[in-house]
Design a protein around this motif. Structure first.
Motif, PDB file in Angstrom:
ATOM      1  N   THR A 106      41.242  27.008  42.870  1.00 59.13           N
ATOM      2  CA  THR A 106      41.119  27.251  41.413  1.00 59.13           C
ATOM      3  C   THR A 106      42.216  27.529  40.638  1.00 59.13           C
ATOM      4  O   THR A 106      43.096  28.011  41.482  1.00 59.13           O
ATOM      5  N   ASP A 107      42.401  27.188  39.364  1.00 56.34           N
ATOM      6  CA  ASP A 107      43.562  27.359  38.839  1.00 56.34           C
ATOM      7  C   ASP A 107      43.168  27.690  37.295  1.00 56.34           C
ATOM      8  O   ASP A 107      42.501  26.699  36.756  1.00 56.34           O
ATOM      9  N   THR A 108      43.663  28.611  36.626  1.00 56.78           N
ATOM     10  CA  THR A 108      43.378  29.111  35.480  1.00 56.78           C
ATOM     11  C   THR A 108      44.680  29.039  34.495  1.00 56.78           C
ATOM     12  O   THR A 108      44.358  29.791  33.473  1.00 56.78           O
ATOM     13  N   TYR A 137      37.644  32.436  29.845  1.00 59.97           N
ATOM     14  CA  TYR A 137      37.133  33.181  31.060  1.00 59.97           C
ATOM     15  C   TYR A 137      36.750  34.485  30.815  1.00 59.97           C
ATOM     16  O   TYR A 137      36.063  35.341  31.550  1.00 59.97           O
ATOM     17  N   PHE A 217      40.399  21.926  39.721  1.00 60.85           N
ATOM     18  CA  PHE A 217      40.544  23.331  40.084  1.00 60.85           C
ATOM     19  C   PHE A 217      39.985  24.129  38.865  1.00 60.85           C
ATOM     20  O   PHE A 217      40.192  25.383  38.922  1.00 60.85           O
ATOM     21  N   PRO A 219      37.432  26.639  37.461  1.00 61.30           N
ATOM     22  CA  PRO A 219      36.636  27.488  38.276  1.00 61.30           C
ATOM     23  C   PRO A 219      35.150  27.174  37.721  1.00 61.30           C
ATOM     24  O   PRO A 219      34.154  27.069  38.557  1.00 61.30           O
ATOM     25  N   ASP A 220      34.778  26.800  36.363  1.00 62.16           N
ATOM     26  CA  ASP A 220      33.731  26.439  35.833  1.00 62.16           C
ATOM     27  C   ASP A 220      33.321  25.018  36.392  1.00 62.16           C
ATOM     28  O   ASP A 220      33.868  24.101  35.527  1.00 62.16           O
ATOM     29  N   ARG A 221      32.509  24.673  37.396  1.00 61.56           N
ATOM     30  CA  ARG A 221      32.524  23.349  38.059  1.00 61.56           C
ATOM     31  C   ARG A 221      31.171  22.494  36.914  1.00 61.56           C
ATOM     32  O   ARG A 221      31.506  21.249  36.959  1.00 61.56           O
TER      33      ARG A 221
END
Length: 700
Positions: A106-108, A137, A217, A219-221
């Motif tokens: 994941t990457d924010t 987020y 990447f 996080p929320d698919r």
């Protein structure tokens, strides 16, 4: 010693100047902090405040931080770590260890916020993240959309420049997706062409082909699903005044017009680039005149084409398939139930099968029940689709390893025809000689197995042909479910009766038959032959059909891509093949047993006897289905598919030859029936001739 004294003297001379510089630096920092506080208190939007803020930001950047992009800890399987994002970005990156290597999951990381997303008056916004609260987020991303509607409610254009200048990193993509979702939710009315143009420009930035890899990447698919739904929802509220709408962006193209019943027909044609090359593919939406007659009053139609969202939408939702054309969204009046869609194929390989699909907006998956294939060639596919609230977007899927060949089709149907005729003949012969060949308990049980193997295979072949004429599950869903259930049931019954015969052979080799009553043995055989398949087939349809995962989208057979329902046939079949292979091996061992002093003639007789056992048991016990494993391992090999189709399509013929005709007792019984029939015919002829030679005279 002199050098040492000189060094000390030089050092003592430099100390006062260093102390003076330190005092000056402290004074400068104090003044800078004071000026910064003054700016913040009175919110003075002056150039000096902005300059001071930039200087303070640069000083922060000089503070050493942990390395980014690489985890510090030891990489052990299934371990995870979190690393900070690069300088000038906010967020973090999470890594997982697989095979002694760190992989990003994941990457924010993001650069967009309420300060830099607007192209003007950004200095009026407090530059502290704690007061901005724009991160998707934290669940408070509506701040930017509220400000957007306040600053440029007419055309939504005041964020375009900030967005277009931002890098397409995962955190920025997530913020833009949430922004588009909030806009589509907030604006229920008043969506004109200018708003639609700005909205498309924002969406076009994150639909760029260069950003596809970064979507994985987030996080929320569900971000890709939210984007498609937001664009369609916003376009649904677009009002078309007088002239048709045409908004051509590189990665999203919107067209709209008004229709009425007196139109000859309407179509939208798109031509878009699907990757970074100059290659373009076309897509066409056609509304026929028959459908336009259903529109009671002038209405509007909107269509949107996407060349990249197919890849973004996680095309692995269906196993071994990829999007092979544009994704076309269509927004129609509720009266229109059918549209024709023409997709030019991205990959024009003739060996790959194509499926027409619609995007299920609730279950977030491609669904084959929304469309039906009308016409296909190597260049394009024509689909007939049913738009609704659930299905707004459509495309075509490509199955890379589906092998289709006219040779296989001819082999299958010709072989099934011969197999059905052979099985009918086999059952007829068994009826004729039943009383002669079932005088002992062993022969009775053996022929019970043969008859049931032939009967279940006959029923399976008949239902297979019925299923092939139902034109797939879209048109005849209930009929397709019934046909698939019976094909599954009877083919499983064939295997379990073969398994029952194998158990009977093992029982005859290992144990004396008379230890169990005949009725118990018959009941056991029927329980294995019909009871086990019925339980497996019933559980399979009950577990998968409520979720529409029982059938394949293109044929009346067990599904593999969604629910793996096909395993309910493959696993029992292959397990029985293995058991029957062991049985054949035991039969060979038991029938061989050559002595050391045997002559060459006796060894040849042993080899012949072994070959005979293999020739009889292999087709009867289903070992030919073992070639199916080869087609699974190497599904591109036409040779394996032809061998498998030949052996299985002609299995009824094998049962007739090896199970019936080559049986000496059956041949002897048939000869007896023929001889007795001839004798009966001869006796009847003699009797008739005697009656003709001696007429009976009646009374005068």
């Amino acid at each position: 010693m002199a050098m040492k004294t000189l060094g000390l003297t030089h050092s003592s001379q430099m100390r006062p100047s260093q102390e003076e510089e330190t005092r000056k630096s402290a004074v400068w920092k104090t003044m800078a902090h004071t000026l910064l506080l003054y700016c913040l208190v009175f919110l003075l939007p002056t150039e000096s405040c902005r300059t001071l803020y930039q200087a303070a930001s640069k000083s922060k950047e000089k503070v050493p931080a942990r390395p980014y992009g690489v985890c510090d800890g030891v990489c052990t399987d299934n371990s995870q770590c979190t690393q900070p994002c690069p300088p000038d970005t906010q967020g973090n990156m999470r890594f997982s260890c697989r095979k002694k290597t760190w992989h990003k999951i994941t990457d924010t990381c993001r650069t967009l916020n309420a300060v830099n997303i607007f192209e003007e008056d950004s200095h009026l916004v407090q530059p502290f993240e704690d007061n901005i609260k724009i991160s998707v987020y934290t669940g408070k991303s509506e701040t930017i959309s509220d400000m957007l509607l306040q600053k440029c409610p007419t055309d939504l254009s005041c964020v375009i420049r900030g967005i277009q200048q931002s890098p397409r990193i995962p955190g920025n993509i997530a913020i833009i997706v949430q922004l588009l979702h909030n806009i589509s939710t907030a604006l229920w009315t008043g969506v004109d062409e200018e708003k639609m143009r700005s909205y498309s420009t924002i969406a076009n930035h994150i639909l760029n082909s260069k950003s596809i890899s970064n979507w994985t990447f987030i996080p929320d698919r569900n971000s890709s699903y939210i984007l498609l739904d937001s664009v369609n929802s916003f376009a649904r509220r677009l009002f078309i005044d007088k002239y048709p709408v045409d908004i051509p962006d590189v990665f999203i193209h919107t067209m709209g017009t008004t229709i009425s019943g007196d139109n000859i027909g309407k179509n939208f044609t798109f031509s878009m680039r699907v990757n970074d090359t100059s290659n373009e593919v076309t897509g066409r939406v056609l509304i026929s005149r028959d459908e336009l007659w259903k529109v009671p009053s002038p209405s509007q139609v909107i269509s949107i084409a996407f060349p990249t969202i197919g890849a973004i939408l996680e095309a692995n939702l269906l196993e071994n398939v990829t999007i092979n054309g544009l994704v076309l969204s269509v927004i129609l009046p509720k009266e229109l139930k059918r549209i024709s869609l023409t997709f030019e194929k991205i990959s024009k390989s003739e060996e790959r099968r194509t499926q027409c699909v619609g995007w299920h907006s609730v279950e977030n998956r491609w669904d084959q029940q929304a469309c039906k294939m009308i016409q296909e060639n190597s260049q394009q596919a024509v689909c007939k689709c049913r738009p609704s609230k659930l299905f707004t977007s459509f495309s075509i899927l490509m199955s890379p390893h589906i092998l289709e060949s006219l040779i296989l089709t001819y082999i299958t149907y010709v072989g099934l025809g011969i197999s059905i005729c052979s099985l009918i003949l086999c059952l007829s012969i068994e009826v004729l000689v039943w009383s002669q060949v079932t005088k002992t308990e062993i022969t009775y049980l053996r022929h019970v197995c043969i008859v049931n193997i032939a009967a279940t295979l006959l029923m399976a072949d008949v239902w297979f042909i019925v299923a092939s004429f139902l034109s797939g599950p879209i048109t005849y869903h209930k009929g397709c479910v019934a046909a698939t259930f019976f094909v599954h049931l009877f083919y499983l019954s064939v295997f379990f009766w073969m398994f029952a015969k194998a158990l009977l052979i093992l029982y005859g080799i290992m144990i004396v038959f008379h230890t169990l009553p005949k009725s118990v043995l018959v009941a056991s055989l029927f329980s294995v032959g019909y009871g086990c398949p019925l339980v497996i087939a019933a559980i399979t349809v009950a577990a998968t059909e409520p979720g529409k995962g029982y059938l394949r989208p293109e044929a009346c057979w067990l599904n593999w891509d969604m629910t793996r329902a096909l395993l309910a046939f493959v696993v029992p079949a292959l397990a029985i093949v293995v058991v029957n292979l062991i049985t054949v091996t035991l039969v060979i061992v038991k029938t061989q047993r050559p002595a050391i002093s045997n002559s060459m003639f006796q060894e040849v007789r042993a080899i012949v006897r072994i070959s005979k056992n293999i020739a009889i048991l292999t087709p009867l016990l289903g070992l030919t289905w073992g070639f199916g494993v080869a087609t699974v391992i190497n599904d591109r090999s036409l040779a394996f598919h032809i061998i498998f189709s030949l052996l299985n399509a002609f299995q009824g013929c094998f049962i007739l030859v090896f199970g019936t005709i080559l049986d000496p007792k059956i041949r002897e019984a048939l000869k007896g029936r023929v001889t007795s029939a001839k004798k009966s015919s001869t006796i009847s002829e003699k009797a008739s001739s005697e009656l003709s030679c001696h007429p009976i005279n009646g009374p005068s």
